[in-house]
Design a protein around this motif. Structure first.
Motif, short mmCIF file in Angstrom:
data_model
loop_
_atom_site.label_atom_id
_atom_site.label_comp_id
_atom_site.label_asym_id
_atom_site.label_seq_id
_atom_site.Cartn_x
_atom_site.Cartn_y
_atom_site.Cartn_z
N LEU A 110 51.79 51.30 30.53
CA LEU A 110 51.73 51.47 29.08
C LEU A 110 50.43 52.16 28.66
CD1 LEU A 110 53.14 48.02 27.89
CD2 LEU A 110 54.38 50.18 28.19
N SER A 111 50.06 53.18 29.43
CA SER A 111 48.88 54.03 29.17
C SER A 111 47.56 53.30 29.39
CB SER A 111 48.92 54.60 27.74
OG SER A 111 50.10 55.35 27.52
N GLY A 112 47.58 52.17 30.08
CA GLY A 112 46.34 51.48 30.38
C GLY A 112 45.40 52.33 31.21
N GLN A 113 44.11 52.26 30.94
CA GLN A 113 43.12 53.14 31.58
C GLN A 113 42.30 52.45 32.66
OE1 GLN A 113 40.97 54.17 28.03
NE2 GLN A 113 42.18 56.02 27.65
N TYR A 114 42.46 51.12 32.83
CA TYR A 114 41.55 50.41 33.73
C TYR A 114 42.28 49.35 34.55
CZ TYR A 114 38.12 52.48 30.59
OH TYR A 114 37.39 53.37 29.84
N ASN A 115 41.84 49.21 35.80
CA ASN A 115 42.21 48.07 36.63
C ASN A 115 41.07 47.05 36.57
OD1 ASN A 115 44.74 48.94 37.71
ND2 ASN A 115 43.63 50.37 39.04
N TYR A 116 41.37 45.82 36.38
CA TYR A 116 40.33 44.79 36.36
C TYR A 116 40.96 43.42 36.51
CZ TYR A 116 41.73 44.34 31.45
OH TYR A 116 42.43 44.18 30.28
N GLN A 117 40.11 42.45 36.84
CA GLN A 117 40.51 41.04 36.89
C GLN A 117 39.44 40.21 36.21
OE1 GLN A 117 40.11 42.64 40.18
NE2 GLN A 117 42.12 43.58 39.78
N GLN A 118 39.87 39.13 35.57
CA GLN A 118 38.93 38.21 34.93
C GLN A 118 39.45 36.79 35.07
OE1 GLN A 118 37.99 39.06 30.83
NE2 GLN A 118 36.75 37.21 30.57
N ILE A 119 38.54 35.86 35.38
CA ILE A 119 38.89 34.44 35.45
C ILE A 119 38.00 33.68 34.47
CG2 ILE A 119 39.79 34.46 37.80
CD1 ILE A 119 37.09 33.38 38.74
N THR A 120 38.57 32.68 33.81
CA THR A 120 37.84 31.87 32.84
C THR A 120 38.27 30.41 33.01
OG1 THR A 120 37.92 33.72 31.28
CG2 THR A 120 37.25 31.58 30.41
N ALA A 121 37.30 29.50 32.97
CA ALA A 121 37.59 28.07 33.04
C ALA A 121 36.84 27.36 31.92
CB ALA A 121 37.18 27.49 34.39
N ASN A 122 37.50 26.40 31.29
CA ASN A 122 36.91 25.71 30.14
C ASN A 122 37.24 24.23 30.20
OD1 ASN A 122 37.44 24.60 27.19
ND2 ASN A 122 35.87 26.18 27.02
N ILE A 123 36.27 23.40 29.82
CA ILE A 123 36.48 21.95 29.69
C ILE A 123 35.88 21.52 28.35
CG2 ILE A 123 36.04 19.66 30.64
CD1 ILE A 123 35.62 20.93 33.35
N THR A 124 36.66 20.78 27.57
CA THR A 124 36.14 20.20 26.33
C THR A 124 36.41 18.70 26.34
OG1 THR A 124 38.21 20.54 25.11
CG2 THR A 124 36.60 22.31 25.05
N LYS A 125 35.49 17.94 25.75
CA LYS A 125 35.65 16.48 25.72
C LYS A 125 34.79 15.90 24.62
CE LYS A 125 34.91 12.25 28.42
NZ LYS A 125 36.02 11.54 27.77
#
Length: 845
Positions: free
Chosen positions: A660-675
């Motif tokens: 869909l015309s994307g210009q970049y390859n990349y990966q991202q990981i995110t982890a979150n904890i709330t309490k």
């Protein structure tokens, strides 16, 4: 001889008369409100034979002795002595009158005032024995337990005047009002507004631990859904009136947690006094009264009755709160807990009655009175059930729970309803036919929810109709959403906007389809959604897309002309499970072009080269686990309720070049904890920790942009002293701490105590950085960091964390929080503010 015969007759006649058993039974009630009274002492006068009334106020006495009177006593009520007929079975019901007698003042003067101490204090020694034995007196001490539970929650407009009752709109609706003794909680005149009943089967297993509630029947007052979210109302009331477990260290009350009088550390915060010994019941009871050492702390006061049979169990408890406690809108609060002896000789909760009276003014005027009664019956222990009984979520609702008719409830209620409750369901239906009531509800809905309901479509939210920003100038917006009146499975949301400076139209349109034949906001969610949007955005501002143009965002500090035009297409699939585990899969195509003072450029062969836009296409997968999570649930919204249980979120994003015309390859990981951490009278702390890592080489708009806030509104999830687009990172870790003292210090200062102010402190920090391959200083072909007036405005975090701290006062006029926020690092940046005042509106108890 005649004298001898007479002597024998005199001796034998009493034995003949009283050879039969004397049986006396009945019900004890409060003469003011006609409610049954548990734990009232009833005895044969002149004997040690006695008993206590049960949870329904019932008692029974049996004896072969020569008795002629019974005696009924309880603290706070006048003692009653009733004549009985010896040798017969009889029913004697008693209505007790409150004892308002004022004792003559007795002044005892001493050269030295006795100081309260825990040392050698028999009351403290007793409470420590209760604490030492509390684990064995909990339901969790059994391997298995099960019981049936009935809950009834009712709410009334309270403390109403005769003038209010006689208003013209109520002329033909006098049947709506209920009257009671003027001394009772809630005042003399009440107007019922809500009631809910539940019948449930409950199962407990110690190992592996499982606690399960299956709601078999549920009946609720229903309002017109065009004005009131009935599910949201139910969730809100159930949050206010939670179960009170006296054996827990902390007891929830109105979103706070108060230290139990039998908590492990209770002797350090409460004063205890032995105020009565009740010997004419079996087992004997000791009445132990308690009060906070400091009456302004968020603690209970009241009395508990301890069994003197070696169990040291609570047989009854009466809990209230001191009038000096920093608890908003609460005029009076009382809960009565009653316990019954089980077949094992231990005690278990059999009934709880929690009453609270609320009002804007604590001393006078109309308010709201609410009561929640819980009765537990058919209690059985050590009876194992099949595995499938314990499997699944902690609470389940039978498929036909809401379809039970009046005959079912008449048979299955443990007791009959009060007169003012018996007709509440049909009375509320009648109330909703009053035109003035409809008009009032429409206005309240518009004010509270921000939407004007037109049946199948709602227009709003009203706070987004107008906004100003330096790129669009004056911005007008009009939008809305469909309601469940149109469809429960199909849901649409849209808006259109126009900026008078840039002379551009913006729009948003989304369509959602529910896959489980429920509202898309009902738990558990299972839906697919598609949306398109063309609108402006401030990089790093993390408001919801459809709420970014809130009117309050018109007022900002500093340089705020960094915008982008965005064309976004999203396709989402969300699936929640009853275990509160969920996953989300999203396809996102995003084109962003610079606007305002922001521009994209790189350097090629020493020359500046303008980049018109960036195009990305990514797939995101998110996993979320929120054990025991509850919501304020409505037809068209769902708001998680903060609680002590942590929430875990893990997200993976991958960009695809060429898709869909994307210009970049990349990966991202995110982890979150709330309490949320509760510290009893010291308040509570909200902690949010997050970390992320972006792989591959990317231009700065695709890196993680610090969530800045340049408005004067306090944003809990943003950095309030950072500037827009000030920091970017390709790897980061953050922590956000917000602690509320609930007035722990201010309540001890006489002047501040009356104002009911509360202290709050906060700290936020973000560690991170940009790897050399993503730093445009090392690679001119990358998009260069933006500048203003020849000075950089975007930086990396390679020189240490960004930090800010705040201290503030909340509960100003019961709705306002104001914080003084101090920036602690990177103070040498241009236009970097050191101090700021931020405000937030929040209504809380």
């Amino acid at each position: 001889m005649i004298k001898g015969i007479l002597l024998i007759l005199v001796t034998l006649i009493p034995s003949i008369l009283f050879a039969q058993q004397t049986i006396v039974k009945g019900i004890i009630t409060d003469a003011r409100n006609h409610e049954t009274m548990p734990a009232v002492t009833v005895s044969f006068e002149g004997t040690t034979i006695g008993t206590g009334s049960d949870n329904n106020g019932k008692y029974q006495l049996v004896t072969d002795k020569a008795v002629t009177h019974i005696k009924i006593t309880t603290i706070g009520y006048k003692t009653v002595v009733k004549e009985i007929i010896p040798g017969k079975a009889q029913i004697i019901n008693v209505a007790l009158q409150a004892d308002h007698q004022v004792l003559a003042e007795v002044v005892v003067k001493s050269a030295k005032r006795a100081k309260y101490t825990n040392r050698n204090n028999p009351a403290v020694e007793l409470i420590r024995k209760v604490i030492a034995h509390k684990e064995q007196n909990r339901v969790e001490n059994y391997d298995y337990a099960e019981y049936k539970q009935y809950e009834k929650m009712s709410f009334y407009l309270s403390d109403l005047s005769e003038k209010f009752k006689e208003k013209k709109i109520f002329k033909n609706y006098q049947f709506l009002f209920a009257e009671q003794d003027s001394d009772a909680m809630g005042g003399k005149i009440l107007l019922p507004i809500y009631m809910e009943e539940k019948l449930s089967d409950n199962y407990f297993r110690k190992a592996p631990y499982a606690k399960k509630q299956i709601i078999q029947a549920n009946k609720q007052v229903k309002y017109d859904e065009n004005f009131v979210d009935n599910e949201g109302l139910k969730a809100y009331f159930n949050r206010m009136y939670m179960d009170i477990e006296i054996y827990d260290n902390n007891i929830p009350l109105l979103g706070n947690e108060l230290l139990s009088p039998i908590a492990d550390g209770a002797p350090s915060f409460y004063k205890f006094f032995i105020t009565d010994t009740i010997k004419d019941v079996s087992p004997q009871l000791i009445e132990l009264s308690f009060t906070p050492r400091n009456t302004t702390d968020m603690l209970f006061q009241g009395r508990i009755y301890i069994t003197m049979d070696g169990n040291y169990a609570v047989q009854r408890a009466v809990l209230t709160v001191n009038k000096n406690i920093n608890l908003n809108f609460v005029r009076q609060m009382q809960t009565i807990l009653s316990f019954e002896k089980t077949e094992t000789g231990k005690y278990r909760l059999s009934k709880s009655d929690l009453k609270m009276d609320f009002g804007l003014n604590k001393n006078k005027g109309g308010g709201v009175f609410g009561e929640r009664v819980v009765e537990i019956n058919d209690f059985a222990v050590n009876k194992a059930r099949p595995q499938e009984v314990y499997n699944g979520p902690a609470q389940m609702i039978a498929f036909n729970a809401t379809e039970k008719g009046d005959e079912f409830w008449k048979v299955n209620r443990p007791d009959t309803l009060k007169p003012q409750e018996a007709n509440i369901y049909k009375h509320i239906d009648s109330l909703q036919t009053i035109p003035s009531f409809k008009r009032t509800m429409k206005l309240i809905t518009l004010f509270v929810a921000g939407y004007d309901n037109l049946g199948p479509f709602e227009v709003g939210p009203v706070n987004t109709f107008y906004q100003y920003n330096p790129v669009e100038g004056f911005r007008l917006r009009l939008g809305g959403r469909t309601t469940t009146t149109l469809s429960k499975r199909y849901y649409f949301e849209t808006y259109g906007a126009y900026g008078f400076r840039d002379q551009k139209y913006k729009y948003f349109l989304s369509g959602t389809y529910s896959l489980n034949d429920k509202s898309i906001y009902s738990f558990p969610q299972n839906y697919i959604r598609a949306s398109v949007q063309h609108d402006t955005k401030i990089p790093g501002l993390e408001s919801q897309f459809v709420q970014e143009d809130n009117f309050l965002m018109s007022f900002k500090r500093g340089f705020d002309e960094l915008y982008t035009y965005n064309d976004v297409f999203r396709l989402d699939y969300v699936h929640e499970y009853l275990s509160h585990f969920s996953y989300k899969i999203e396809l996102k195509s995003w084109n962003q072009a610079p606007a305002g003072a922001l521009y994209f450029h790189n350097i090629v062969d020493g020359q500046s080269n303008t980049i018109n836009d960036l195009q990305t296409t990514e797939v995101m997968a998110e996993l979320r686990y929120a054990p025991h999570e509850k919501f304020y649930q409505g037809k068209l919204y769902r708001i998680p309720i903060p609680d002590k249980y942590p929430i875990f979120t893990f997200r993976y994003q991958e960009g695809f070049k060429g898709l869909l015309s994307g210009q970049y390859n990349y990966q991202q990981i995110t982890a979150n904890i709330t309490k949320r951490f509760y510290e009893s009278q010291l308040g509570f702390t909200d902690v949010d920790a997050e970390g992320g890592y972006i792989f591959n080489k990317l231009p700065f708009p695709l890196l993680d942009i610090l969530h800045a806030n340049q408005s004067y509104s306090l944003q809990l999830d943003s950095y309030n002293m950072a500037n827009y687009l000030e920091f970017v990172s390709d790897h980061y870790a953050s922590v956000n701490i917000d602690h509320h003292f609930n007035g722990f210090f201010f309540n001890k200062v006489p002047v501040l105590q009356k104002l009911k102010l509360r202290e709050v402190i906060s700290f936020k920090s973000l560690w991170g950085g940009v790897r050399p391959e993503n730093n445009p200083a090392n690679d001119p072909s990358l998009l260069q960091f933006p500048e203003a007036n020849g000075k950089p405005i975007t930086y990396t975090l390679n020189n240490g964390p960004y930090m800010e701290a705040g201290a503030g006062i909340e509960n100003i006029f019961k709705v306002l929080r104001i914080d003084a926020v101090r920036r602690l690092s990177y103070l040498d940046h241009p236009d970097a503010p050191k101090w700021g005042i931020r405000a937030r509106v929040l209504v809380q108890f």
